[in-house]
Design a protein around this motif. Structure first.
Motif, mmCIF file in Angstrom:
data_model
loop_
_atom_site.group_PDB
_atom_site.id
_atom_site.type_symbol
_atom_site.label_atom_id
_atom_site.label_comp_id
_atom_site.label_asym_id
_atom_site.label_seq_id
_atom_site.Cartn_x
_atom_site.Cartn_y
_atom_site.Cartn_z
ATOM 1 N N THR A 5 10.141 72.437 85.666
ATOM 2 C CA THR A 5 11.106 71.358 85.407
ATOM 3 C C THR A 5 10.631 70.389 84.332
ATOM 4 O O THR A 5 11.422 69.606 83.813
ATOM 5 C CB THR A 5 11.360 70.554 86.692
ATOM 6 N N ARG A 6 9.342 70.416 84.004
ATOM 7 C CA ARG A 6 8.742 69.524 83.021
ATOM 8 C C ARG A 6 8.955 68.046 83.393
ATOM 9 O O ARG A 6 9.123 67.183 82.532
ATOM 10 C CB ARG A 6 9.286 69.813 81.619
ATOM 11 N N THR A 7 8.944 67.776 84.680
ATOM 12 C CA THR A 7 9.105 66.402 85.164
ATOM 13 C C THR A 7 7.949 65.533 84.671
ATOM 14 O O THR A 7 6.784 65.910 84.804
ATOM 15 C CB THR A 7 9.136 66.380 86.708
ATOM 16 N N PRO A 8 8.243 64.376 84.087
ATOM 17 C CA PRO A 8 7.172 63.511 83.573
ATOM 18 C C PRO A 8 6.173 63.092 84.651
ATOM 19 O O PRO A 8 6.566 62.670 85.743
ATOM 20 C CB PRO A 8 7.936 62.291 83.041
ATOM 21 N N ALA A 9 4.900 63.202 84.345
ATOM 22 C CA ALA A 9 3.840 62.789 85.262
ATOM 23 C C ALA A 9 3.442 61.349 84.919
ATOM 24 O O ALA A 9 2.373 61.082 84.356
ATOM 25 C CB ALA A 9 2.649 63.731 85.160
ATOM 26 N N THR A 10 4.316 60.428 85.271
ATOM 27 C CA THR A 10 4.151 59.031 84.860
ATOM 28 C C THR A 10 2.918 58.388 85.474
ATOM 29 O O THR A 10 2.088 57.796 84.769
ATOM 30 C CB THR A 10 5.405 58.223 85.246
ATOM 31 N N GLU A 11 2.795 58.465 86.792
ATOM 32 C CA GLU A 11 1.667 57.819 87.475
ATOM 33 C C GLU A 11 0.344 58.433 87.023
ATOM 34 O O GLU A 11 -0.650 57.716 86.831
ATOM 35 C CB GLU A 11 1.816 57.952 88.991
ATOM 36 N N GLU A 12 0.356 59.738 86.842
ATOM 37 C CA GLU A 12 -0.868 60.411 86.430
ATOM 38 C C GLU A 12 -1.276 59.995 85.016
ATOM 39 O O GLU A 12 -2.461 59.819 84.726
ATOM 40 C CB GLU A 12 -0.675 61.930 86.509
ATOM 41 N N ALA A 13 -0.283 59.837 84.122
ATOM 42 C CA ALA A 13 -0.582 59.393 82.752
ATOM 43 C C ALA A 13 -1.184 57.990 82.760
ATOM 44 O O ALA A 13 -2.150 57.712 82.038
ATOM 45 C CB ALA A 13 0.687 59.431 81.905
#
Length: 476
Positions: A403-411
């Motif tokens: 899905t290529r969901t953004p990994a916001t918290e991880e970034a």
């Protein structure tokens, strides 16, 4: 924070409160009444003004080259400051400003060699068609003037922009910046938004046979819709490489096809080079040239890196557009735009770019950094995409490969951990998940190796200890 040394500014705040405070459940030292003392009503700056690393901000007191130094002397590698284009406090730029300040600094109503020499030097970097220059103080001012020029030349009012675009903080520019207006007053009826040409997670992705044509057709559809409503297009505004949208590289040929549709509707093409001009892309001096040598915008705006931190900006346009602007009978004047000092600084920046061959340097170091990051992509599944050119690079972190969901918290976590290693990086993109590299142009091969080695260590540790998303649960 508990266990940390109070810095002088923090100590003064604590003394004013006159209490020892308490330790919160989160382990933070919270002096009594601190929230009241730091409220917007009595704090020196509003909460709308943000700092980098707000949980543990850095007080920077000195800069040199690609490094920044805090009040305790700690050295930080700056990977994001594209304003200090040729390096923080470059001695030749500082010297040029100082020497001219000692002689004259006044407005541009008098004849002076610097403004003529500077316009001539800039013209040598641009297509011949772009031969008229207006000097200003900031990128926002430059884009605001570009909007005025476009409307006067075309006699039209409406503007087409890309989704997630950002063109400045003036009211006129917030109106054409989806990145801003969606959180404020919303979209004006004269603003029309076309899809971002993102070939990683956009409408048309890397497997599409003609992404440039497909995205250009989306602009064509927007233009047709505008015309059906009886409205007329004044301009298409675009960042030559969309930055806050996530370090996007538009497919080659996209600008040419869009320009055809915009010109057909009576509008002009405005290339916003404020974030990416002056050799940053490596292969060319201007990012719009990545689209092909046959493409020439009607208006180009410049800011940030043009003055290496000095407040100077510029709009370059054609004789035809300039003559239409003159026809209003209303003069254009900017008190500080084109001052002898600003032009001396601008000339010095061009000198440094040439003498230190920083455009070629950006090409070689950027290519090497991309190679290192591609190796990390193969090793760490959380890296979904590495894209860029020269020293303009984005690393797109994802939660799930399908899905290529953004990994916001991880970034955000990666950025925070890098700070522990004295490396300054930031995130961008609609999902705030794209690690952005836009360092000073003197950023070196050793710097690239150092940053990527620390990223590797952080991502490896995350894979061993964190299970916040699918890509961290996958073993390479």
């Amino acid at each position: 924070k508990q266990g940390s040394t109070l810095r002088p500014s923090s100590f003064c705040a604590f003394q004013k409160l006159g209490g020892k405070g308490t330790v919160s459940a989160a382990g933070a030292l919270v002096p009594s009444g601190l929230q009241t003392w730091l409220s917007p009503a009595c704090c020196p700056h509003s909460n709308s003004c943000r700092l980098f690393y707000p949980e543990d901000p850095i007080k920077i007191v000195r800069g040199q080259g690609q490094y920044l130094y805090d009040e305790q002397g700690a050295e930080y590698l700056d990977c994001i400051n594209n304003v200090a284009h040729v390096g923080h406090c470059h001695p030749l730029v500082v010297q040029a400003a100082h020497e001219q300040n000692q002689v004259l600094n006044t407005n541009s109503r008098y004849l002076h060699d610097n403004i003529v020499d500077y316009a001539q030097r800039l013209s040598e970097t641009l297509p011949e068609k772009l031969s008229v220059f207006y000097f200003l103080n900031s990128g926002s001012e430059a884009n605001d003037l570009a909007l005025r020029l476009a409307r006067q030349y075309t006699g039209h009012w409406d503007v087409v922009v890309l989704d997630h675009a950002y063109h400045g903080h003036l009211s006129s520019l917030i109106d054409i910046s989806p990145y801003k207006f969606r959180d404020l007053d919303g979209q004006k009826e004269w603003v029309h938004v076309a899809p971002l040409p993102d070939t990683y997670r956009g409408l048309y992705q890397e497997d599409h046979p003609d992404p440039a044509g497909a995205y250009a057709n989306e602009v064509k559809r927007v233009v047709s819709s505008v015309q059906e409503k009886g409205r007329k297009i004044a301009a298409f505004f675009v960042e030559s490489l969309p930055s806050v949208a996530g370090q996007i590289i538009p497919p080659a040929g996209f600008f040419q096809e869009v320009a055809e549709h915009i010109h057909g509707a009576g509008g002009v093409f405005v290339a916003d080079e404020i974030q990416v001009g002056f050799g940053r892309v490596g292969k060319h001096f201007w990012a719009f040239q990545l689209q092909g040598e046959d493409f020439v915008p009607d208006i180009v705006t410049m800011g940030k890196s043009i003055g290496n931190g000095h407040p100077v900006a510029c709009v370059a346009t054609t004789q035809a557009v300039a003559r239409a602007f003159e026809a209003t009978g209303v003069e254009y004047f900017n008190t500080f735009g084109g001052s002898p000092v600003s032009c001396a600084v601008g000339l010095a920046v061009l000198d440094v770019l040439e003498k230190e061959q920083l455009q070629a340097h950006a090409a070689s170091v950027g290519s090497y950094l991309m190679e290192l990051l591609e190796e990390q992509k193969a090793k760490h599944p959380i890296i979904g995409d590495v894209r860029g050119t020269g020293l303009f690079i984005g690393v797109d972190l994802i939660k799930d490969e399908a899905t290529r969901t953004p990994a916001t918290e991880e970034a955000n976590y990666v950025v925070s951990r890098l700070k522990d290693y004295y490396i300054l990086l930031s995130t961008d993109g609609p999902g705030r998940n794209v690690l952005k590299f836009k360092p000073p142009m003197c950023f070196s091969v050793d710097n690239a190796q150092h940053v990527v080695a620390k990223m590797d260590a952080i991502l490896t540790d995350m894979e061993e200890k964190m299970r916040s998303c699918e890509t961290l649960r996958l073993r390479p």
